[in-house]
Design a protein around this motif. Structure first.
Motif, PDB file in Angstrom:
ATOM      1  N   LEU A  41       0.837  -1.209   0.000  1.00 21.19           N
ATOM      2  CA  LEU A  41       0.000   0.000   0.000  1.00 21.19           C
ATOM      3  C   LEU A  41       0.866   1.251   0.000  1.00 21.19           C
ATOM      4  CD1 LEU A  41      -2.602   1.623   0.227  1.00 21.19           C
ATOM      5  CD2 LEU A  41      -2.613   1.136   2.684  1.00 21.19           C
ATOM      6  N   GLN A  42       1.896   1.279   0.840  1.00 21.11           N
ATOM      7  CA  GLN A  42       2.785   2.440   0.908  1.00 21.11           C
ATOM      8  C   GLN A  42       3.491   2.674  -0.428  1.00 21.11           C
ATOM      9  OE1 GLN A  42       2.930   4.686   3.318  1.00 21.11           O
ATOM     10  NE2 GLN A  42       4.306   5.867   2.029  1.00 21.11           N
ATOM     11  N   ARG A  43       3.952   1.610  -1.058  1.00 25.13           N
ATOM     12  CA  ARG A  43       4.614   1.731  -2.360  1.00 25.13           C
ATOM     13  C   ARG A  43       3.637   2.255  -3.412  1.00 25.13           C
ATOM     14  NH1 ARG A  43       9.380  -1.746  -3.314  1.00 25.13           N
ATOM     15  NH2 ARG A  43      10.078  -2.483  -1.290  1.00 25.13           N
ATOM     16  N   ALA A  44       2.406   1.771  -3.384  1.00 22.57           N
ATOM     17  CA  ALA A  44       1.397   2.241  -4.337  1.00 22.57           C
ATOM     18  C   ALA A  44       1.116   3.727  -4.147  1.00 22.57           C
ATOM     19  CB  ALA A  44       0.120   1.424  -4.192  1.00 22.57           C
ATOM     20  N   LYS A  45       1.049   4.175  -2.896  1.00 26.78           N
ATOM     21  CA  LYS A  45       0.827   5.603  -2.612  1.00 26.78           C
ATOM     22  C   LYS A  45       1.985   6.448  -3.134  1.00 26.78           C
ATOM     23  CE  LYS A  45      -2.064   5.164   1.517  1.00 26.78           C
ATOM     24  NZ  LYS A  45      -2.117   5.428   2.980  1.00 26.78           N
ATOM     25  N   GLU A  46       3.207   5.977  -2.894  1.00 23.27           N
ATOM     26  CA  GLU A  46       4.386   6.710  -3.372  1.00 23.27           C
ATOM     27  C   GLU A  46       4.430   6.738  -4.898  1.00 23.27           C
ATOM     28  OE1 GLU A  46       7.729   4.802  -1.522  1.00 23.27           O
ATOM     29  OE2 GLU A  46       7.098   5.423   0.491  1.00 23.27           O
ATOM     30  N   CYS A  47       4.055   5.647  -5.504  1.00 18.25           N
ATOM     31  CA  CYS A  47       4.030   5.570  -6.969  1.00 18.25           C
ATOM     32  C   CYS A  47       2.999   6.541  -7.532  1.00 18.25           C
ATOM     33  CB  CYS A  47       3.729   4.141  -7.401  1.00 18.25           C
ATOM     34  SG  CYS A  47       3.736   3.914  -9.188  1.00 18.25           S
ATOM     35  N   ARG A  48       1.831   6.586  -6.925  1.00 14.70           N
ATOM     36  CA  ARG A  48       0.780   7.505  -7.375  1.00 14.70           C
ATOM     37  C   ARG A  48       1.263   8.952  -7.265  1.00 14.70           C
ATOM     38  NH1 ARG A  48      -4.198   8.748  -9.987  1.00 14.70           N
ATOM     39  NH2 ARG A  48      -4.677  10.782  -9.165  1.00 14.70           N
ATOM     40  N   GLU A  49       1.940   9.260  -6.173  1.00 16.15           N
ATOM     41  CA  GLU A  49       2.476  10.606  -5.987  1.00 16.15           C
ATOM     42  C   GLU A  49       3.478  10.945  -7.094  1.00 16.15           C
ATOM     43  OE1 GLU A  49       5.280  12.778  -2.722  1.00 16.15           O
ATOM     44  OE2 GLU A  49       3.678  11.503  -1.933  1.00 16.15           O
TER      45      GLU A  49
END
Length: 105
Positions: free
Chosen positions: A48-56
């Motif tokens: 989830l954290q990686r997905a959030k960073e990727c979206r950013e």
């Protein structure tokens, strides 16, 4: 995590139940683009954290006027490498099962 709703709290980050993975996505020039982060590979919270960073990162690229999807993919693959790269959806060879027949006595 347990069953129920999987909410990221971030627009463009969603849970895919079938693959048990988070998906960070964005629309660029009328095309949806994104990257998956598997809970079985990274762990639920880390994925989830990686997905959030990727979206950013995707939002920053879009705001900067970036439109070359191939270059964006390459940069994201460098920044968020997949630990099982190159395996993809390979066809598995079926193992032949030997069936033995017994003669009736």
């Amino acid at each position: 995590e347990g069953e129920g709703k999987h909410e990221s709290g971030v627009s463009g980050v969603s849970w895919e139940q079938y693959g048990r993975r988070w998906f960070a996505n964005i629309w660029i020039n009328g095309h949806q683009f994104g990257k998956y982060f598997s809970a079985s590979v990274h762990g639920y919270k880390d994925a989830l954290q990686r997905a959030k960073e990727c979206r950013e990162e995707l939002e920053k690229m879009k705001a900067a006027g970036r439109t070359d999807i191939e270059k964006i993919k390459a940069e994201l693959d460098k920044k968020f490498p997949s630990p099982v790269q190159g395996r993809g959806r390979q066809k598995r060879k079926k193992k032949r099962r030997r069936v033995r027949c017994r003669e009736l006595q």
